[in-house]
Design an enzyme around this catalytic site. Sequence first.
Site, mmCIF file in Angstrom:
data_model
loop_
_atom_site.group_PDB
_atom_site.id
_atom_site.type_symbol
_atom_site.label_atom_id
_atom_site.label_comp_id
_atom_site.label_asym_id
_atom_site.label_seq_id
_atom_site.Cartn_x
_atom_site.Cartn_y
_atom_site.Cartn_z
ATOM 1 N N PHE A 239 -12.467 -1.864 4.680
ATOM 2 C CA PHE A 239 -12.425 -3.283 5.055
ATOM 3 C C PHE A 239 -11.341 -3.990 4.236
ATOM 4 O O PHE A 239 -11.557 -4.987 3.575
ATOM 5 C CB PHE A 239 -13.803 -3.936 4.867
ATOM 6 C CG PHE A 239 -13.968 -5.193 5.674
ATOM 7 C CD1 PHE A 239 -13.911 -5.163 7.059
ATOM 8 C CD2 PHE A 239 -14.174 -6.414 5.044
ATOM 9 C CE1 PHE A 239 -14.047 -6.320 7.809
ATOM 10 C CE2 PHE A 239 -14.321 -7.583 5.783
ATOM 11 C CZ PHE A 239 -14.252 -7.537 7.166
ATOM 12 N N GLU B 106 -3.113 4.814 18.197
ATOM 13 C CA GLU B 106 -1.838 4.173 18.524
ATOM 14 C C GLU B 106 -1.200 3.501 17.306
ATOM 15 O O GLU B 106 0.014 3.548 17.107
ATOM 16 C CB GLU B 106 -2.067 3.131 19.627
ATOM 17 C CG GLU B 106 -0.828 2.418 20.100
ATOM 18 C CD GLU B 106 0.202 3.346 20.717
ATOM 19 O OE1 GLU B 106 -0.081 3.907 21.777
ATOM 20 O OE2 GLU B 106 1.284 3.533 20.127
ATOM 21 N N VAL C 142 1.609 4.948 14.195
ATOM 22 C CA VAL C 142 3.066 5.106 14.124
ATOM 23 C C VAL C 142 3.792 3.763 14.047
ATOM 24 O O VAL C 142 4.519 3.502 13.096
ATOM 25 C CB VAL C 142 3.589 5.955 15.299
ATOM 26 C CG1 VAL C 142 5.117 5.951 15.342
ATOM 27 C CG2 VAL C 142 3.105 7.384 15.141
ATOM 28 N N LYS D 217 4.904 9.842 10.196
ATOM 29 C CA LYS D 217 5.047 9.299 11.554
ATOM 30 C C LYS D 217 5.898 10.221 12.429
ATOM 31 O O LYS D 217 5.631 10.382 13.628
ATOM 32 C CB LYS D 217 5.647 7.891 11.484
ATOM 33 C CG LYS D 217 4.681 6.900 10.829
ATOM 34 C CD LYS D 217 5.353 5.582 10.488
ATOM 35 C CE LYS D 217 4.355 4.604 9.881
ATOM 36 N NZ LYS D 217 4.986 3.396 9.338
HETATM 37 N N1 HSE Z 1 3.651 0.732 5.058
HETATM 38 C C1 HSE Z 1 3.936 0.875 6.420
HETATM 39 C C2 HSE Z 1 5.246 0.182 6.743
HETATM 40 C C3 HSE Z 1 2.827 0.266 7.220
HETATM 41 O O1 HSE Z 1 5.779 -0.496 5.867
HETATM 42 O O2 HSE Z 1 5.776 0.350 7.825
HETATM 43 C C4 HSE Z 1 2.678 0.815 8.577
HETATM 44 O O3 HSE Z 1 2.518 2.193 8.598
#
Ligand code: HSE
Length: 347
Positions: free
Chosen positions: A11, A152, A155, A227
Site C-alpha cells: 500500500f 500491463e 513496462v 522491462k
Molecule cells: N522507476 C520507474 C521509472 C518506474 O522511473 O520509470 C516505472 O517502472
Amino acid sequence: MTEYKLALVGFGGVNRALAQLIAERNESWKSELGFTLKIVGVTDLFLGSVIRREGLDAGLLASLPAVKGALAQVPGGDGEAFNESVIKHCGADIVVEATFTNPVDGEPATSFCRWALEGGKHVVTTNKGPIALHGAELKELARRNNVAFEYEGSVMSGTPVIRLAKQSLAGSSMVGFEGILNGTSNFVLTRMEGGLGFAEAVSEAQAQGYAEADPTADVEGHDVRLKVVILANELLDAKLTVSDVSCSGISSLSLDDIESARRDGARWKLIGAATRHADGSVSASVGPRLLNNDHPLAGISGATNAVSFTTGLLGAVTVSGPGAGRTETAFALLSDIINLHQSVAHN
Ligand code: HSE
C-alpha cells in the site's frame, strides 16, 4: 452490476492512488465500465493489514498517514502485515499486487502472486520482478487455475504498450523494438540538459514518485533491463533471462557530455532494445545512446516513455506516454481489471 472484490497487496503510492480512484470514480464506473470495485483487504509490510469482507472505505484508506502500523487505525486493522491471510482469506476475487520490485529474485511479490493464483484468484500487478524473472511459471499457474494474470503496468505504467503490441499489432511481423523505458533516467537527462547536476535531478525524480525505492536501479539501467526482458519474451517469443541482456546506465554521463551532444544536434538517451534475428534468436541490450535530434525517440522529454516497434508490415510504430507515476500506474491496474472484465464477459 458486477462488483469485484479486491485485496491490495503493498500500500505504497500506486495502490493508494488506486484507492483514491475508487473513492472518486466507483459510481461513474458503473455506467462507464460496467463494474464497481470493493476493497476487502489491504496488507503492507510497513503499514500493517486489515480485512473487512463488507468493504473498506477507499477514501479513508487513501488518506492514511504513511507511518509504521498505520492500518491499525482502520477499524479491524492491525499494525502487523498478515500477507498470507489477506491474500488467501479475505474473500477477494482479484489480488492487486503493487509491492516493490526486487530485481534479484522477485520476492516477496512472486510468492504473493503464486498464493493468489493457486487459490483461484485473478492477479493484476505492476511489479516487474515476478514477470521478468518468473513470468512463464506464473502464466502457466494462472492458466492451470483458470484465472487472469495481467501486468500491463510493469513496462510503461499507464501507457498500454503490451496489449497494444500483442493485440492490435498481432500479425504485423514484429522483429524488434527500441524504447525509452525509464521515466527517472529520462527525467534526469532532461533536467541535466537544463544544467541541473545528476544528484539533484535524481532527488527531484524521487520526490515526484518516479524513482524506484533504490534509484540505482533506474539510473544504472537495471529497471530497463527487466522491462526489455518482459517485452522481448512477450512480443518476440524470446526466452530471455536478465543475464542475457547487456546493461549500462547513465551515471557516467557528465554535464559536459550532454552539452557537447547538444552542440552537435544530438541528445543522450537510455535505450532498451531487442531484435529477433533470421534464425529466431533474440538479442537485447540496455545502454546510453547518442540520438540525432531527428530520431523519433530524441524528442521524448521528462518522465515520458516511448517505444518504437519495428514491424515488417508497417515499419516503425512509435507510442509515447507516461511511464511512471502513482496515478498513472494505478490506471494500468484499472486497465488490467477492465481487460479481465471484458475477457470474462466474452467467455
Ligand atoms: N522507476 C520507474 C521509472 C518506474 O522511473 O520509470 C516505472 O517502472
